[in-house]
Design a protein around this motif. Structure first.
Motif, PDB file in Angstrom:
ATOM      1  N   GLY A  11      -0.896  -3.678   7.710  1.00 19.92           N
ATOM      2  CA  GLY A  11      -1.555  -4.985   7.774  1.00 19.92           C
ATOM      3  C   GLY A  11      -2.094  -5.251   9.171  1.00 19.92           C
ATOM      4  N   TRP A  12      -1.290  -4.924  10.190  1.00 17.23           N
ATOM      5  CA  TRP A  12      -1.735  -5.086  11.575  1.00 17.23           C
ATOM      6  C   TRP A  12      -2.968  -4.229  11.831  1.00 17.23           C
ATOM      7  CZ3 TRP A  12      -2.068  -1.062  15.123  1.00 17.23           C
ATOM      8  CH2 TRP A  12      -2.395  -1.439  16.440  1.00 17.23           C
ATOM      9  N   ASP A  13      -2.913  -2.988  11.373  1.00 14.88           N
ATOM     10  CA  ASP A  13      -4.024  -2.063  11.581  1.00 14.88           C
ATOM     11  C   ASP A  13      -5.289  -2.569  10.886  1.00 14.88           C
ATOM     12  OD1 ASP A  13      -5.073   0.720  12.277  1.00 14.88           O
ATOM     13  OD2 ASP A  13      -5.350   0.650  10.109  1.00 14.88           O
TER      14      ASP A  13
ATOM     15  N   ALA B 137     -15.094   0.702   6.155  1.00 11.70           N
ATOM     16  CA  ALA B 137     -15.181   1.521   4.939  1.00 11.70           C
ATOM     17  C   ALA B 137     -13.804   1.880   4.385  1.00 11.70           C
ATOM     18  CB  ALA B 137     -15.978   2.793   5.227  1.00 11.70           C
ATOM     19  N   GLY B 138     -12.756   1.678   5.194  1.00  8.36           N
ATOM     20  CA  GLY B 138     -11.415   2.038   4.743  1.00  8.36           C
ATOM     21  C   GLY B 138     -10.680   0.919   4.031  1.00  8.36           C
ATOM     22  N   SER B 139     -11.335  -0.247   3.865  1.00 11.47           N
ATOM     23  CA  SER B 139     -10.544  -1.386   3.382  1.00 11.47           C
ATOM     24  C   SER B 139     -10.114  -1.264   1.919  1.00 11.47           C
ATOM     25  CB  SER B 139     -11.232  -2.718   3.658  1.00 11.47           C
ATOM     26  OG  SER B 139     -12.552  -2.663   3.268  1.00 11.47           O
ATOM     27  N   ALA B 140     -10.931  -0.603   1.086  1.00 15.44           N
ATOM     28  CA  ALA B 140     -10.518  -0.472  -0.320  1.00 15.44           C
ATOM     29  C   ALA B 140      -9.276   0.409  -0.429  1.00 15.44           C
ATOM     30  CB  ALA B 140     -11.655   0.118  -1.154  1.00 15.44           C
ATOM     31  N   HIS B 141      -9.267   1.516   0.323  1.00 16.07           N
ATOM     32  CA  HIS B 141      -8.100   2.386   0.286  1.00 16.07           C
ATOM     33  C   HIS B 141      -6.877   1.689   0.900  1.00 16.07           C
ATOM     34  CE1 HIS B 141      -5.789   6.003  -0.063  1.00 16.07           C
ATOM     35  NE2 HIS B 141      -5.505   5.996   1.227  1.00 16.07           N
ATOM     36  N   ARG B 142      -7.123   0.876   1.935  1.00  8.79           N
ATOM     37  CA  ARG B 142      -6.017   0.140   2.548  1.00  8.79           C
ATOM     38  C   ARG B 142      -5.386  -0.813   1.535  1.00  8.79           C
ATOM     39  NH1 ARG B 142      -4.677  -0.169   7.624  1.00  8.79           N
ATOM     40  NH2 ARG B 142      -5.007   2.027   7.219  1.00  8.79           N
ATOM     41  N   ALA B 143      -6.255  -1.463   0.725  1.00 13.30           N
ATOM     42  CA  ALA B 143      -5.727  -2.385  -0.289  1.00 13.30           C
ATOM     43  C   ALA B 143      -4.824  -1.631  -1.262  1.00 13.30           C
ATOM     44  CB  ALA B 143      -6.879  -3.054  -1.036  1.00 13.30           C
ATOM     45  N   GLU B 144      -5.220  -0.389  -1.596  1.00 14.52           N
ATOM     46  CA  GLU B 144      -4.413   0.414  -2.512  1.00 14.52           C
ATOM     47  C   GLU B 144      -3.069   0.781  -1.871  1.00 14.52           C
ATOM     48  OE1 GLU B 144      -6.758   3.576  -4.253  1.00 14.52           O
ATOM     49  OE2 GLU B 144      -4.945   4.535  -5.041  1.00 14.52           O
TER      50      GLU B 144
ATOM     51  N   LEU C 220       0.588  -0.607  -3.367  1.00 12.29           N
ATOM     52  CA  LEU C 220       1.673   0.299  -3.763  1.00 12.29           C
ATOM     53  C   LEU C 220       2.952  -0.028  -2.983  1.00 12.29           C
ATOM     54  CD1 LEU C 220       2.785   2.717  -5.298  1.00 12.29           C
ATOM     55  CD2 LEU C 220       1.845   4.227  -3.537  1.00 12.29           C
ATOM     56  N   LEU C 221       2.791  -0.231  -1.662  1.00 13.71           N
ATOM     57  CA  LEU C 221       3.971  -0.560  -0.857  1.00 13.71           C
ATOM     58  C   LEU C 221       4.601  -1.878  -1.302  1.00 13.71           C
ATOM     59  CD1 LEU C 221       3.030   0.500   2.774  1.00 13.71           C
ATOM     60  CD2 LEU C 221       4.982   1.272   1.436  1.00 13.71           C
ATOM     61  N   ALA C 222       3.754  -2.857  -1.639  1.00 14.75           N
ATOM     62  CA  ALA C 222       4.281  -4.154  -2.078  1.00 14.75           C
ATOM     63  C   ALA C 222       5.097  -3.975  -3.352  1.00 14.75           C
ATOM     64  CB  ALA C 222       3.141  -5.144  -2.301  1.00 14.75           C
ATOM     65  N   GLY C 223       4.583  -3.166  -4.259  1.00 18.32           N
ATOM     66  CA  GLY C 223       5.308  -2.905  -5.499  1.00 18.32           C
ATOM     67  C   GLY C 223       6.635  -2.214  -5.240  1.00 18.32           C
TER      68      GLY C 223
END
Ligand code: ZN
Length: 506
Positions: A29-31, A39-46, A50-53
């Protein structure tokens, strides 16, 4: 090892694993807020989803429930303030909160929050409440459902939401502290507005080079005790402090070359949060004894360093010479008195995040006034703009020109954060009470600050607040440390002490 000790160690291990997972999410989240290429935000959301789950699964594992029940029934918790008893009590509290919510509701909340936030961004841009209203309606309905699932005592569903941020606090108790504060703040703001003494605020919007601001803010954060060997300062659009765990606490700020206070007091504020994080017991990481009491207490630490220290005359008696050296073009000709008055400028304004120390609390009370009836169903979302503007003009003597400067300004409701706002004003009240108690114990803090000595105050906070983890709830902590319950008095005394001479009030 006795059976009960084995179970306790297993519980601590499970809690710690969940906290480690969660800290990985914090780092991502900090990063995301600092260095992630767009361009990396969609992968970051994934990654984050996963971590939240995984964290949710870990922290709601039935094994934790079994261990808690076993420990609770063992009769060996001992003193309610012992490390064991506190860890069991607080772990139970979050376990119950996490497991009471049906998965469908959690998912619905998460989905709606994402959509409501993007609707809010667009609605605020156009200042169109009508565009946001259906989302506010959905959000309020879901939060009411959440309150019912969590349960509450005293017949106030809002308290179930408040509990997430300020465990154990009730809206009744908060309202009782807010009412007298408001009664005295409204005339104080009006008197300051009438005063002919106006600080030279143009001093603050001269040119302050970004690089110099960064060095100066870092040197102040270091002087008050923030450990840069165990932390860092970066740039982000929204300033925050995020702790990844022992030895890694990160602050962010944003710089404007033509506005000194934004970055500087932002850093003082976030460093105050950071000092709290750096002051909890690293060995207790992952357990309640290694965690902050509440958002209100967290905010008391940031406000204390930002306002009670950073905006004090004594602080600048020590730092103004260094500031003049850091910003010679802007400050060589400026007097300490003019500088001190400028950084303590008070004037009613529409936007909460830009508000000064005095008017800030009224912004919070206005939101608190609306949130409770929204959640109880006594206020309809459609009526929010009208009630907002009417209340605003009663408190500030001004009417917002549009909803972007009114009820659409904050992200909180679209993010489902009902019950969060009051913790800001609680933080101000707690800060004043703690500061008063520290002054009583340590003597004249101004004399220390003027000599650049901040360690005694930090040590006092470490001993009385930081190192205790969640041992006491916020209300008990304030009572224990200051000898008084939550009260508006210390904050009002502080504001009068500062403002009366600055604005020629008697
Ligand atoms: Zn804060």
């Amino acid at each position: 090892m006795p059976k009960i000790e084995t179970s306790y160690q297993e519980l601590l291990k499970l809690l710690r694993e969940a906290a480690v997972l969660n800290s990985c999410a914090s780092l991502l989240g900090w990063d995301e807020q600092t260095y992630l290429p767009q361009a990396g935000s969609a992968h970051r959301a994934e990654q984050l989803a996963l971590l939240a789950g995984l964290t949710h699964d870990r922290s709601t594992s039935p094994r934790i429930g079994e261990l808690l029940t076993e420990l609770e029934q063992s009769g060996s918790l001992g003193d309610a303030e012992s490390v064991l008893a506190v860890n069991v009590r607080e772990a139970r509290h979050s376990y119950d909160r996490n497991t009471k919510l049906p998965r469908t509701l959690v998912e619905e909340l998460s989905r709606t929050t994402t959509l409501a936030q993007s609707a809010w961004v667009s609605a605020r841009k156009k200042s169109s409440f009508a565009e946001f209203q259906p989302w506010l309606e959905k959000m309020v309905a879901l939060k009411r459902e959440q309150a019912e699932a969590l349960g509450y005592s005293g017949g106030v569903p809002y308290d179930a939401l408040l509990d997430e941020f300020e465990p154990g606090a009730s809206s009744q108790e908060i309202a009782a502290a807010f009412a007298p504060l408001r009664e005295e703040l409204v005339p104080l703001v009006a008197a300051i507005k009438q005063s002919s003494l106006r600080p030279k605020v143009e001093l603050l919007t001269q040119r302050f080079r970004t690089e110099d601001q960064k060095h100066f803010a870092e040197s102040a954060a270091r002087a008050i005790g923030f450990d840069f060997e165990a932390g860092r300062l970066d740039i982000a659009a929204h300033p925050f402090c995020s702790s990844m765990g022992p030895g890694d606490c990160r602050l962010t700020t944003r710089y404007n070359e033509h506005h000194f206070p934004g970055a500087f007091f932002g850093v003082m504020h976030e460093a105050g949060h950071g000092l709290y994080e750096q002051g909890v017991d690293p060995a207790a990481f992952g357990s309640p004894m290694g965690d902050a009491v509440s958002l209100g207490i967290h905010e008391s630490q940031s406000r204390l360093w930002e306002n009670f220290v950073g905006r004090s005359r004594a602080f600048w008696q020590h730092f103004f010479g260094a500031a003049q050296q850091a910003f010679p073009e802007a400050l060589t000709e400026v007097s300490l008195d003019d500088w001190y008055a400028a950084i303590n400028d008070v004037r009613p304004s529409f936007i909460r995040v830009e508000a000064d120390e005095v008017t800030y609390n009224l912004h919070i009370m206005l939101r608190f006034d609306l949130e409770q009836p929204l959640i109880s169903g006594d206020l309809q979302p459609a009526d929010v703009p009208g009630v907002w503007n009417e209340t605003f003009s009663r408190y500030f003597g001004l009417t917002p020109p549009d909803d972007a400067h009114g009820c659409l300004q904050d992200i909180h409701w679209s993010a489902g954060l009902f019950g969060y706002f009051p913790t800001y004003a609680l933080g101000n009240m707690y800060a004043a009470q703690f500061f008063e108690a520290a002054q009583r114990d340590l003597g004249d803090l101004s004399a220390l600050f003027a000599r650049g000595e901040f360690r005694p105050l930090l040590d006092w906070l470490r001993k009385n607040i930081h190192s205790r983890g969640k041992q006491l709830r916020a209300g008990q902590l304030v009572q224990r440390v200051t000898g008084q319950p939550l009260s508006h008095r210390a904050l009002l005394a502080h504001l009068h002490n500062k403002c009366d001479p600055l604005y020629g009030l008697s």
